[in-house]
Design an enzyme around this catalytic site. Structure first.
Site, PDB file in Angstrom:
ATOM      1  N   ASN A 148      13.733   4.136   4.561  1.00  0.00           N
ATOM      2  CA  ASN A 148      12.831   2.678   4.956  1.00  0.00           C
ATOM      3  C   ASN A 148      11.525   3.481   5.815  1.00  0.00           C
ATOM      4  O   ASN A 148      11.762   4.598   6.538  1.00  0.00           O
ATOM      5  CB  ASN A 148      13.547   1.558   5.916  1.00  0.00           C
ATOM      6  CG  ASN A 148      12.447   0.675   6.497  1.00  0.00           C
ATOM      7  OD1 ASN A 148      11.731   0.062   5.778  1.00  0.00           O
ATOM      8  ND2 ASN A 148      12.590   0.364   7.723  1.00  0.00           N
ATOM      9  N   HIS A 156       9.032   2.838   8.821  1.00  0.00           N
ATOM     10  CA  HIS A 156       8.735   1.708  10.152  1.00  0.00           C
ATOM     11  C   HIS A 156       7.587   2.367  10.839  1.00  0.00           C
ATOM     12  O   HIS A 156       7.358   3.526  10.845  1.00  0.00           O
ATOM     13  CB  HIS A 156      10.087   1.788  10.873  1.00  0.00           C
ATOM     14  CG  HIS A 156       9.819   0.573  12.054  1.00  0.00           C
ATOM     15  ND1 HIS A 156      10.064  -0.502  11.943  1.00  0.00           N
ATOM     16  CD2 HIS A 156       9.620   1.000  13.453  1.00  0.00           C
ATOM     17  CE1 HIS A 156       9.831  -0.993  13.234  1.00  0.00           C
ATOM     18  NE2 HIS A 156       9.645  -0.252  14.079  1.00  0.00           N
ATOM     19  N   SER A 198       0.740  -1.250   0.022  1.00  0.00           N
ATOM     20  CA  SER A 198      -0.090   0.076  -0.136  1.00  0.00           C
ATOM     21  C   SER A 198       0.898   1.552  -0.032  1.00  0.00           C
ATOM     22  O   SER A 198       0.384   2.061  -0.672  1.00  0.00           O
ATOM     23  CB  SER A 198      -0.889   0.129   1.200  1.00  0.00           C
ATOM     24  OG  SER A 198      -0.508   0.214   2.552  1.00  0.00           O
ATOM     25  N   ASP A 210      16.741  -0.803  11.308  1.00  0.00           N
ATOM     26  CA  ASP A 210      15.972   0.321  11.991  1.00  0.00           C
ATOM     27  C   ASP A 210      17.015   1.257  12.927  1.00  0.00           C
ATOM     28  O   ASP A 210      16.408   1.888  13.711  1.00  0.00           O
ATOM     29  CB  ASP A 210      14.941  -0.149  12.887  1.00  0.00           C
ATOM     30  CG  ASP A 210      13.961  -0.883  12.045  1.00  0.00           C
ATOM     31  OD1 ASP A 210      13.517  -2.089  12.505  1.00  0.00           O
ATOM     32  OD2 ASP A 210      13.723  -0.624  10.852  1.00  0.00           O
TER      33      ASP A 210
HETATM   34  N1  LIG Z   1      19.995  -3.346   6.299  1.00  0.00           N
HETATM   35  C1  LIG Z   1      18.807  -2.800   6.757  1.00  0.00           C
HETATM   36  N2  LIG Z   1      17.787  -3.693   6.260  1.00  0.00           N
HETATM   37  C2  LIG Z   1      16.355  -3.235   6.351  1.00  0.00           C
HETATM   38  C3  LIG Z   1      16.060  -2.456   7.149  1.00  0.00           C
HETATM   39  C4  LIG Z   1      17.163  -1.607   7.666  1.00  0.00           C
HETATM   40  O1  LIG Z   1      16.861  -0.522   8.570  1.00  0.00           O
HETATM   41  N3  LIG Z   1      18.505  -1.855   7.515  1.00  0.00           N
HETATM   42  N4  LIG Z   1      14.764  -2.260   7.495  1.00  0.00           N
HETATM   43  C5  LIG Z   1      13.877  -3.386   7.285  1.00  0.00           C
HETATM   44  C6  LIG Z   1      12.209  -3.282   7.797  1.00  0.00           C
HETATM   45  N5  LIG Z   1      12.078  -3.359   8.893  1.00  0.00           N
HETATM   46  C7  LIG Z   1      11.528  -2.474   9.856  1.00  0.00           C
HETATM   47  O2  LIG Z   1      11.430  -1.314   9.401  1.00  0.00           O
HETATM   48  C8  LIG Z   1      12.243  -4.847   9.356  1.00  0.00           C
HETATM   49  C9  LIG Z   1      12.031  -5.713   8.742  1.00  0.00           C
HETATM   50  C10 LIG Z   1      11.965  -7.230   9.071  1.00  0.00           C
HETATM   51  C11 LIG Z   1      12.347  -7.371  10.303  1.00  0.00           C
HETATM   52  C12 LIG Z   1      12.794  -8.840  10.735  1.00  0.00           C
HETATM   53  O3  LIG Z   1      12.830  -9.073  11.791  1.00  0.00           O
HETATM   54  N6  LIG Z   1      12.763  -9.967   9.649  1.00  0.00           N
HETATM   55  C13 LIG Z   1      12.729 -11.316  10.092  1.00  0.00           C
HETATM   56  C14 LIG Z   1      12.382 -11.896   8.834  1.00  0.00           C
HETATM   57  C15 LIG Z   1      10.911 -11.843   8.605  1.00  0.00           C
HETATM   58  C16 LIG Z   1      10.468 -12.716   7.144  1.00  0.00           C
HETATM   59  O4  LIG Z   1      11.221 -12.988   6.640  1.00  0.00           O
HETATM   60  O5  LIG Z   1       9.326 -12.956   7.416  1.00  0.00           O
HETATM   61  C17 LIG Z   1      14.452 -11.571  10.549  1.00  0.00           C
HETATM   62  O6  LIG Z   1      15.219 -10.942   9.850  1.00  0.00           O
HETATM   63  O7  LIG Z   1      14.243 -12.686  11.239  1.00  0.00           O
HETATM   64  C18 LIG Z   1      12.947  -6.330  11.236  1.00  0.00           C
HETATM   65  C19 LIG Z   1      12.749  -5.120  10.827  1.00  0.00           C
HETATM   66  C20 LIG Z   1      14.064  -3.947   6.046  1.00  0.00           C
HETATM   67  N7  LIG Z   1      15.527  -4.412   5.751  1.00  0.00           N
HETATM   68  N1  LIG Z   2       9.826  -3.173  10.085  1.00  0.00           N
HETATM   69  C1  LIG Z   2       9.049  -3.188   8.770  1.00  0.00           C
HETATM   70  C2  LIG Z   2       7.575  -3.046   8.744  1.00  0.00           C
HETATM   71  O1  LIG Z   2       6.869  -3.704   9.593  1.00  0.00           O
HETATM   72  N2  LIG Z   2       6.885  -2.402   7.675  1.00  0.00           N
HETATM   73  C3  LIG Z   2       5.644  -1.970   7.786  1.00  0.00           C
HETATM   74  O2  LIG Z   2       5.060  -3.112   6.900  1.00  0.00           O
HETATM   75  C4  LIG Z   2       3.910  -2.515   6.325  1.00  0.00           C
HETATM   76  C5  LIG Z   2       3.753  -2.574   4.959  1.00  0.00           C
HETATM   77  O3  LIG Z   2       2.548  -2.545   4.757  1.00  0.00           O
HETATM   78  P1  LIG Z   2       2.311  -2.221   3.105  1.00  0.00           P
HETATM   79  O4  LIG Z   2       3.064  -3.490   2.303  1.00  0.00           O
HETATM   80  O5  LIG Z   2       0.923  -2.008   2.657  1.00  0.00           O
HETATM   81  O6  LIG Z   2       3.249  -1.026   2.462  1.00  0.00           O
HETATM   82  C6  LIG Z   2       3.948  -0.913   6.847  1.00  0.00           C
HETATM   83  O7  LIG Z   2       3.192  -0.866   7.839  1.00  0.00           O
HETATM   84  C7  LIG Z   2       5.345  -0.635   7.073  1.00  0.00           C
HETATM   85  O8  LIG Z   2       5.503   0.237   8.127  1.00  0.00           O
END
Ligand SMILES: Nc1nc2c(c(=O)[nH]1)N[C@@H](CN(C=O)c1ccc(C(=O)N[C@@H](CCC(=O)O)C(=O)O)cc1)CN2
Ligand SMILES: NCC(=O)N[C@@H]1O[C@H](COP(=O)([O-])[O-])[C@@H](O)[C@H]1O
Length: 296
Positions: A188, A190, A94, A231
């Site tokens: 990103n 969050h 979205s 993050d």
């Molecule tokens: N190098 C970076 N990569 C990513 C970031 C970042 O800041 N630096 N942001 C994330 C997005 N994110 C939060 O905003 C986030 C996404 C996923 C996870 C997480 O714990 N993922 C799991 C796996 C989940 C899955 O595969 O379904 C994990 O790593 O075990 C935490 C935060 C995007 N990448």
């Molecule tokens: N830490 C990463 C994380 O949780 N991201 C979150 O995933 C959703 C994606 O929605 P979308 O696919 O509808 O944009 C959003 O709420 C975004 O902030």
């Protein structure tokens, strides 16, 4: 940003990105033979994979390969070049859709030139294909054996001449190769007020459940620059929303997501208009469009 030409680095085994267009999955591999450059296509026709060598295009000089990418007219606005955007998603997309709509509508001086996902059939990928936006699979995994390696996805993004990378619900850690290839050019969104409720494990509903369980009275989206860790990059923009006494995680998620859509579009608009500046202590600021002496 001057995109480095890939042409000088293309070797006989270079793989051009796995690009999805319409309902076919094409993996273009560049094969050099007798000084000609042609493409091998790999078409996935459900349920059979058909590997066919077809001379998709014969390019007499490697220099012309970069013209394979759609040559969008680089319109300028107030002397500022239109920016090329890559959006990374894992789910419904979205935020991706609201950014794409803002680009099409003109409120963002940019074009989404490629979508990157770790799930070829996610909602964001379906939307991209429906809107003729190329889709790249990243990373390579058991679920996505055709996904690209970190170096190949960097090469592909250079080929698309991407200026900014926008993560929007992408759930994999961006590797250091990609982080370093796009310094101060990857952001990103969050769904919490970082640094609270961020890091490994904090994604999707997990975030909102933790916020409610903590008793926090406010939450809201954060847009931040991306570094090697989850993050922890420099915070660029935030918006607060109230957390009500009887909120469920789903209700709070919807309230936050509504603000995400506006916040991300405003931030991307600032990036594309070159209104992001860096304070001496390393904090990024957004210059107001209405009053250039104001920053947030
Ligand atoms: N190098 C970076 N990569 C990513 C970031 C970042 O800041 N630096 N942001 C994330 C997005 N994110 C939060 O905003 C986030 C996404 C996923 C996870 C997480 O714990 N993922 C799991 C796996 C989940 C899955 O595969 O379904 C994990 O790593 O075990 C935490 C935060 C995007 N990448
Ligand atoms: N830490 C990463 C994380 O949780 N991201 C979150 O995933 C959703 C994606 O929605 P979308 O696919 O509808 O944009 C959003 O709420 C975004 O902030």
């Amino acid at each position: 940003m001057e995109p480095k030409s890939l042409l000088s680095r293309i070797s006989s085994n270079t793989t051009i990105p796995s690009v999805q267009s319409t309902n076919k999955f094409l993996s273009l591999s560049l094969i050099r033979s007798q000084n000609l450059v042609c493409f091998r296509t790999q078409e996935f026709l459900a349920p059979k994979i058909v590997l066919s060598y077809r001379r998709l295009d014969v390019i007499r000089s490697v220099e012309n390969v970069k013209n394979v990418v759609t040559d969008e007219k680089n319109e300028e606005k107030d002397g500022i070049k239109k920016k090329k955007l890559a959006v990374f998603v894992s789910g419904g997309g979205s935020n991706f859709r609201s950014i794409h709509a803002a680009c099409v509508g003109g409120s963002v001086h940019g074009d989404v030139v490629v979508l990157v996902t770790n799930k070829h059939d996610c909602g964001g990928a379906v939307y991209a294909r429906d809107n003729d936006i190329p889709v790249i699979l990243f990373p390579k995994s058991e679920d996505e054996p055709n996904g690209l390696s970190p170096n190949d996805v960097v090469a592909a993004l250079r080929k698309f001449e991407v200026d900014f990378i926008l993560l929007a619900g992408y759930l994999k850690l961006i590797p250091v190769e990609l982080v370093r290839a796009y310094p101060k050019s990857m952001v990103n969104i969050h769904p919490s007020l970082l640094p609270a409720f961020g890091g490994k494990g904090y994604y999707g509903m997990n975030v909102h459940k933790a916020v409610i369980a903590s008793g926090a009275r406010y939450s809201g989206p954060t847009v931040h620059f991306v570094d090697e860790h989850y993050d922890t990059g420099r915070i660029l923009a935030q918006k607060t929303v109230p957390v009500l006494w009887n909120d469920t995680a789903e209700v709070l998620a919807a309230r936050v997501l509504q603000e995400e859509h506006q916040l991300y579009v405003d931030v991307v608009a600032a990036l594309c208009e070159e209104r992001v500046v860096w304070r001496k202590d390393g904090v990024p600021l957004i210059q107001s469009k209405e009053n250039p002496d104001e920053y947030s």
